[in-house]
Design a protein around this motif. Structure first.
Motif, PDB file in Angstrom:
ATOM      1  N   PRO A  42       1.052  -1.392  -0.075  1.00 52.73           N
ATOM      2  CA  PRO A  42      -0.214  -0.308  -0.198  1.00 52.73           C
ATOM      3  C   PRO A  42       0.930   1.542   0.074  1.00 52.73           C
ATOM      4  CG  PRO A  42      -0.544  -1.485   1.792  1.00 52.73           C
ATOM      5  CD  PRO A  42       1.011  -2.132   1.263  1.00 52.73           C
ATOM      6  N   PRO A  43       0.216   2.607  -0.250  1.00 51.04           N
ATOM      7  CA  PRO A  43       0.321   3.671   0.501  1.00 51.04           C
ATOM      8  C   PRO A  43       1.273   3.780   1.060  1.00 51.04           C
ATOM      9  CG  PRO A  43      -1.197   3.699  -1.133  1.00 51.04           C
ATOM     10  CD  PRO A  43      -0.983   2.084  -0.495  1.00 51.04           C
ATOM     11  N   ALA A  44       2.377   4.427   1.235  1.00 55.54           N
ATOM     12  CA  ALA A  44       3.731   4.691   2.745  1.00 55.54           C
ATOM     13  C   ALA A  44       2.421   5.136   3.486  1.00 55.54           C
ATOM     14  CB  ALA A  44       4.479   5.110   2.362  1.00 55.54           C
ATOM     15  N   ALA A  45       1.432   6.104   3.260  1.00 48.19           N
ATOM     16  CA  ALA A  45       0.861   6.990   3.911  1.00 48.19           C
ATOM     17  C   ALA A  45      -0.017   6.476   4.856  1.00 48.19           C
ATOM     18  CB  ALA A  45       0.436   8.649   3.655  1.00 48.19           C
ATOM     19  N   ALA A  46      -0.225   5.412   4.278  1.00 47.48           N
ATOM     20  CA  ALA A  46      -1.525   3.851   4.967  1.00 47.48           C
ATOM     21  C   ALA A  46      -1.164   4.266   6.074  1.00 47.48           C
ATOM     22  CB  ALA A  46      -1.354   2.924   3.840  1.00 47.48           C
ATOM     23  N   GLY A  47      -0.067   4.363   6.425  1.00 50.29           N
ATOM     24  CA  GLY A  47       0.288   4.284   8.127  1.00 50.29           C
ATOM     25  C   GLY A  47      -0.102   2.675   8.216  1.00 50.29           C
ATOM     26  N   GLU A  48      -0.802   2.966  10.212  1.00 52.64           N
ATOM     27  CA  GLU A  48      -0.157   1.046   9.837  1.00 52.64           C
ATOM     28  C   GLU A  48      -2.096   0.407   9.236  1.00 52.64           C
ATOM     29  OE1 GLU A  48      -1.354  -2.307  13.357  1.00 52.64           O
ATOM     30  OE2 GLU A  48      -2.144  -0.377  12.989  1.00 52.64           O
ATOM     31  N   ASP A  49      -3.099   0.649   9.630  1.00 54.57           N
ATOM     32  CA  ASP A  49      -4.149   0.027   8.714  1.00 54.57           C
ATOM     33  C   ASP A  49      -3.478   0.119   7.351  1.00 54.57           C
ATOM     34  OD1 ASP A  49      -5.500  -0.786  10.713  1.00 54.57           O
ATOM     35  OD2 ASP A  49      -6.130   1.705  10.681  1.00 54.57           O
ATOM     36  N   THR A  50      -2.721  -1.240   7.147  1.00 56.60           N
ATOM     37  CA  THR A  50      -2.386  -0.853   5.670  1.00 56.60           C
ATOM     38  C   THR A  50      -3.658  -1.916   4.699  1.00 56.60           C
ATOM     39  OG1 THR A  50      -0.942  -2.254   5.921  1.00 56.60           O
ATOM     40  CG2 THR A  50      -0.264   0.183   5.672  1.00 56.60           C
ATOM     41  N   ALA A  82      -3.492   8.697  27.618  1.00 59.24           N
ATOM     42  CA  ALA A  82      -1.869   9.578  26.774  1.00 59.24           C
ATOM     43  C   ALA A  82      -1.541   8.710  25.334  1.00 59.24           C
ATOM     44  CB  ALA A  82      -1.058  10.419  27.712  1.00 59.24           C
ATOM     45  N   PRO A  83      -2.889   7.741  24.471  1.00 60.78           N
ATOM     46  CA  PRO A  83      -2.409   7.492  23.166  1.00 60.78           C
ATOM     47  C   PRO A  83      -1.494   8.234  22.363  1.00 60.78           C
ATOM     48  CG  PRO A  83      -4.665   7.312  23.547  1.00 60.78           C
ATOM     49  CD  PRO A  83      -3.984   8.317  24.638  1.00 60.78           C
ATOM     50  N   VAL A  84      -0.985   8.321  22.024  1.00 64.61           N
ATOM     51  CA  VAL A  84       0.048   8.838  20.630  1.00 64.61           C
ATOM     52  C   VAL A  84       0.463   8.320  20.163  1.00 64.61           C
ATOM     53  CG1 VAL A  84       2.272  10.507  20.392  1.00 64.61           C
ATOM     54  CG2 VAL A  84       1.408  10.022  22.668  1.00 64.61           C
ATOM     55  N   VAL A  85      -0.707   9.355  18.746  1.00 65.44           N
ATOM     56  CA  VAL A  85      -0.440   7.693  17.550  1.00 65.44           C
ATOM     57  C   VAL A  85       0.823   8.170  16.533  1.00 65.44           C
ATOM     58  CG1 VAL A  85      -1.778   7.450  14.758  1.00 65.44           C
ATOM     59  CG2 VAL A  85      -3.492   7.584  17.182  1.00 65.44           C
ATOM     60  N   ALA A  86       1.575   7.247  16.182  1.00 61.16           N
ATOM     61  CA  ALA A  86       2.647   7.221  14.959  1.00 61.16           C
ATOM     62  C   ALA A  86       2.078   7.449  13.929  1.00 61.16           C
ATOM     63  CB  ALA A  86       3.839   6.274  15.241  1.00 61.16           C
ATOM     64  N   SER A  87       2.705   8.074  12.668  1.00 61.69           N
ATOM     65  CA  SER A  87       2.342   7.689  11.193  1.00 61.69           C
ATOM     66  C   SER A  87       2.774   6.544  10.882  1.00 61.69           C
ATOM     67  CB  SER A  87       3.814   8.840  10.860  1.00 61.69           C
ATOM     68  OG  SER A  87       5.053   8.335  10.742  1.00 61.69           O
ATOM     69  N   GLY A  88       2.960   5.379  12.218  1.00 62.70           N
ATOM     70  CA  GLY A  88       2.998   4.250  11.055  1.00 62.70           C
ATOM     71  C   GLY A  88       3.591   3.036  12.347  1.00 62.70           C
ATOM     72  N   ALA A  89       3.618   1.603  11.289  1.00 63.64           N
ATOM     73  CA  ALA A  89       4.410   1.269  12.330  1.00 63.64           C
ATOM     74  C   ALA A  89       6.003   0.858  11.704  1.00 63.64           C
ATOM     75  CB  ALA A  89       4.063  -0.185  12.531  1.00 63.64           C
ATOM     76  N   THR A  90       6.504   1.211  11.694  1.00 65.88           N
ATOM     77  CA  THR A  90       7.862   1.299  11.077  1.00 65.88           C
ATOM     78  C   THR A  90       8.624   1.666  12.634  1.00 65.88           C
ATOM     79  OG1 THR A  90       8.579   3.917  10.783  1.00 65.88           O
ATOM     80  CG2 THR A  90       7.925   1.892   8.917  1.00 65.88           C
ATOM     81  N   PRO A  91       9.806   1.200  13.023  1.00 66.15           N
ATOM     82  CA  PRO A  91      10.994   1.887  13.642  1.00 66.15           C
ATOM     83  C   PRO A  91      11.103   3.118  13.920  1.00 66.15           C
ATOM     84  CG  PRO A  91      11.459  -0.285  12.930  1.00 66.15           C
ATOM     85  CD  PRO A  91      10.807   0.517  12.219  1.00 66.15           C
ATOM     86  N   THR A  92      11.246   4.224  12.565  1.00 66.04           N
ATOM     87  CA  THR A  92      11.365   5.435  12.546  1.00 66.04           C
ATOM     88  C   THR A  92       9.926   6.673  12.580  1.00 66.04           C
ATOM     89  OG1 THR A  92      13.208   5.153  10.715  1.00 66.04           O
ATOM     90  CG2 THR A  92      12.147   7.446  10.404  1.00 66.04           C
ATOM     91  N   ALA A  93       9.189   5.535  12.716  1.00 66.09           N
ATOM     92  CA  ALA A  93       7.521   6.443  12.659  1.00 66.09           C
ATOM     93  C   ALA A  93       7.297   6.003  14.442  1.00 66.09           C
ATOM     94  CB  ALA A  93       6.732   5.463  12.371  1.00 66.09           C
TER      95      ALA A  93
END
Length: 266
Positions: A109-117, A231-242
């Protein structure tokens, strides 16, 4: 007493990579093994699929461990991979595992899809019309069944075979980790699986629920709220960088709040 660690729940080599990324930011890490992944014994249905693997037009793989199980099975039956099959992965880590173990090109999927891919994967043009095509879906037992996605593929005309090739076994945290969760004795908790989040919530008291929770999607943040995490914080995806970027931002925000409190007290 040393600095509070960041607790991570990602298993195996992917957990090693995440731990290294966090430690590179100067933060100590504590590993929490919450699930054990176990390959399932081969069933007659699996064996039939492996023997007829060349008849599938597309193969969709939903996790890195599913990719490893697939590669191990194909190595037994196909010394040389059949041609003409398109491979799909629901995320970058799964795609990397497929490429590493099978040497194949993988649609993602596109990289912008985040974890729900998984839903984003269905938006790819090559999966829009599947009239009569045989598609293999390789996944784990239980957990996230991708039922809606499977129904969508079938509705588009696919002849779908779904194989469960491994199981997830929940593990109780060690006594030390149970005490850490009960006291909220950690800088932040990093989770990228709804199954793990639900499993760990039973050990998290009010102190833990107030600590930053780094999650990899809005879906997980919603689940976290229902479980009592404040206090959930949403990352831009599931990668280590995100995940590490979101963690660093959360820690910086924590420090800023502490500094502000000190100023107000002063």
């Amino acid at each position: 007493m040393g600095a509070q660690p960041v607790v991570i729940t990602r298993p195996g080599e992917r957990g090693d990579v995440l731990a290294a990324a966090i430690e590179a930011r100067g933060l100590p890490v504590a590993r929490l093994e919450a699930l054990r992944l176990e390959a399932l014994p081969e069933t007659p249905e699996q064996r039939a699929a492996w023997l007829d693997f060349d008849q599938f037009r597309r193969v969709v793989v939903v996790s890195p461990f599913a990719a490893e199980c697939l590669a191990e099975a194909l190595d037994r039956y196909w010394p040389q991979l059949p041609v003409g099959i398109d491979y799909y992965a629901v995320g970058a880590a799964t795609a990397a595992a497929l490429h590493q173990t099978l040497g194949v090109r993988v649609h993602v999927p596109p990289a912008a899809a985040g974890e729900d891919t998984s839903e984003a994967l269905l938006q790819l043009g090559s999966l829009q019309r599947l009239d009569g095509e045989k598609i293999l879906l390789v996944a784990g037992e239980g957990g996230r069944t991708l039922l809606a996605e499977a129904e969508t593929l079938a509705a588009r005309g696919a002849r779908l075979t779904r194989l469960a090739v491994y199981r997830r076994t929940p593990l109780s945290p060690s006594p030390d980790m149970q005490r850490r969760l009960a006291r909220g004795d950690f800088r932040a908790l990093v989770v990228s699986s709804g199954e793990i989040l639900e499993h760990l919530a039973r050990w998290c008291t009010g102190a833990a629920l107030n600590q930053p929770l780094i999650v990899s999607s809005a879906r997980l943040a919603t689940l976290a709220g229902k479980l009592g995490f404040r206090a959930p914080v949403v990352a831009s995806g599931a990668t280590p960088t995100a995940l590490t970027t979101a963690l660093a931002a959360a820690c910086h925000s924590q420090e800023a709040d502490v500094d502000q409190d000190d100023l107000e007290k002063g």
